[in-house]
Design a protein around this motif. Structure first.
Motif, PDB file in Angstrom:
ATOM      1  N   LEU A 136       6.230 -10.506 -56.858  1.00 32.00           N
ATOM      2  CA  LEU A 136       4.910 -11.103 -55.819  1.00 32.00           C
ATOM      3  C   LEU A 136       3.721 -11.145 -56.730  1.00 32.00           C
ATOM      4  CD1 LEU A 136       5.763  -8.684 -52.823  1.00 32.00           C
ATOM      5  CD2 LEU A 136       5.414 -10.984 -52.637  1.00 32.00           C
ATOM      6  N   TYR A 145       3.536 -14.410 -58.322  1.00 32.27           N
ATOM      7  CA  TYR A 145       3.342 -15.310 -57.406  1.00 32.27           C
ATOM      8  C   TYR A 145       1.864 -15.296 -56.847  1.00 32.27           C
ATOM      9  CZ  TYR A 145       3.542 -17.514 -52.603  1.00 32.27           C
ATOM     10  OH  TYR A 145       3.510 -18.615 -51.860  1.00 32.27           O
ATOM     11  N   ALA A 169       0.401 -11.961 -50.394  1.00 32.46           N
ATOM     12  CA  ALA A 169       1.336 -11.498 -51.448  1.00 32.46           C
ATOM     13  C   ALA A 169       0.889 -10.118 -51.999  1.00 32.46           C
ATOM     14  CB  ALA A 169       1.469 -12.507 -52.755  1.00 32.46           C
TER      15      ALA A 169
END
Lengths: 190, 190
Positions: free
Chosen positions: B115, B118, B181
């Motif tokens: 995460l 990202y 995220a």
DNA sequence: TGGAGCATGTAAGGGGTTACATGATTTA
DNA sequence: TAAATCATGTAACCCCTTACATGCTCCA
């Protein structure tokens, strides 16, 4: 290979036929992935050949047959491996934003009308995803119940929370697109 | 047919060769669309055959040739027609959210690390798009200058505002993904 | 008995990525 | 003179959509 893992992910909850998988994908605005049956059936065959799933023939009535696929241990392992891997983050390619980039070529009225349809569409996705997210959080979708079936209550809480989070993400992105489109409409009407 | 209209949209600002178009797509995190040269060159040929663009051969040095394509009136008409049309809004298919949907299969640590990468990626896209948006708003990118060249100041204001708006949309979506995220990371860390 | 739904397949074609392939020009 | 950059192409392959194709079962 997203469809492959979408299939494995659903079959990890319970065995299904290609027909059921297709219906599941079509429910709630395309779930998180979708595909045509023409893509699903051949792929199920390949996944079986690869040993990630096994199919069992069933008969309804006299002649109507269906193949119910079950995920194998290798299938679960492959899914877990894929989920735990960082995948290259591809470029955003949003056809609608590309179109919006050239809105100066049309009148404000035309642009506004296209933006409004888009905003409504994104709002619908956002609502459905929010709804789906809270259903998951409270363990109320049919599939999540099957998925939680043989889990401890600790595991259940984690699973529902993470699934709900993913749909919350889908909702947030759609909401943000809708807001942008509404702002753009306001600007053009300004 | 998005790439087709992406090409027409860029060539509407000024004539370019396939090589230049590729470079332009690659600048600023993929601009609003991107493609490999293996897709661009054949498509330029087809667009010329269709009469939407015309190519002019140029020579650099003794033998290095390039083909500079110019948009035709039919090309502009086709672009305008496409921009003014409502196109079917396809399903969202986000491979990352699909992966996130199955994060319960891996440890919190693994999910968090995926995460975070990202989030950083989306933040970079957001920053670059915001930057690009404000450059456009003040008419500072090379291409927008060429695009505004023979326009009245009224037209210029509208064009820059709309182009900036499109990149603002790209930025907002990326920001919203990044925020989601980060929230998810916080949740997993408790 | 006819239509909606169940159920599974194949084929054609478009869009996109990766790899293969070639050669010229500029710059360090 | 070697490497980076300019410049254009083709081929193979994957993913996805649309269309073609077939047959069974349940219910009104």
């Amino acid at each position: 290979m997203s469809l492959k893992h979408a299939l494995l992910g659903v079959l990890d909850a319970r065995p299904m036929s290609g027909y059921e998988l297709k219906q599941f994908f079509d429910s709630s605005t395309g779930w998180m992935w979708s595909a045509q049956h023409s893509q699903i059936y051949p792929l199920l065959g390949r996944l079986e050949k690869a040993g990630l799933i096994v199919g069992h023939d069933q008969v309804r009535g006299e002649h109507l047959r269906r193949i119910v696929y079950e995920i194998t241990d290798e299938g679960v392992a492959e899914l877990r491996r894929w989920v735990g891997t960082e995948h290259p983050l591809q470029e955003e390619r949003d056809p609608f934003l590309l179109q919006a980039l050239f809105f100066d070529l049309v009148t404000d009225e035309v642009a506004v009308s296209i933006l409004e349809v888009y905003a409504q569409h994104q709002e619908r996705i956002a609502e459905e995803s929010e709804e789906h997210s809270s259903m998951l959080a409270s363990g109320q979708t049919p599939l999540i119940r099957e998925r939680l079936h043989r889990r401890s209550s600790r595991e259940r809480a984690r699973i529902t929370a993470l699934k709900a989070r993913a749909f919350a993400g889908k909702a947030q992105v759609a909401r943000s697109r809708a807001n942008w489109a509404r702002e753009s409409v306001d600007l053009l009407r300004g």
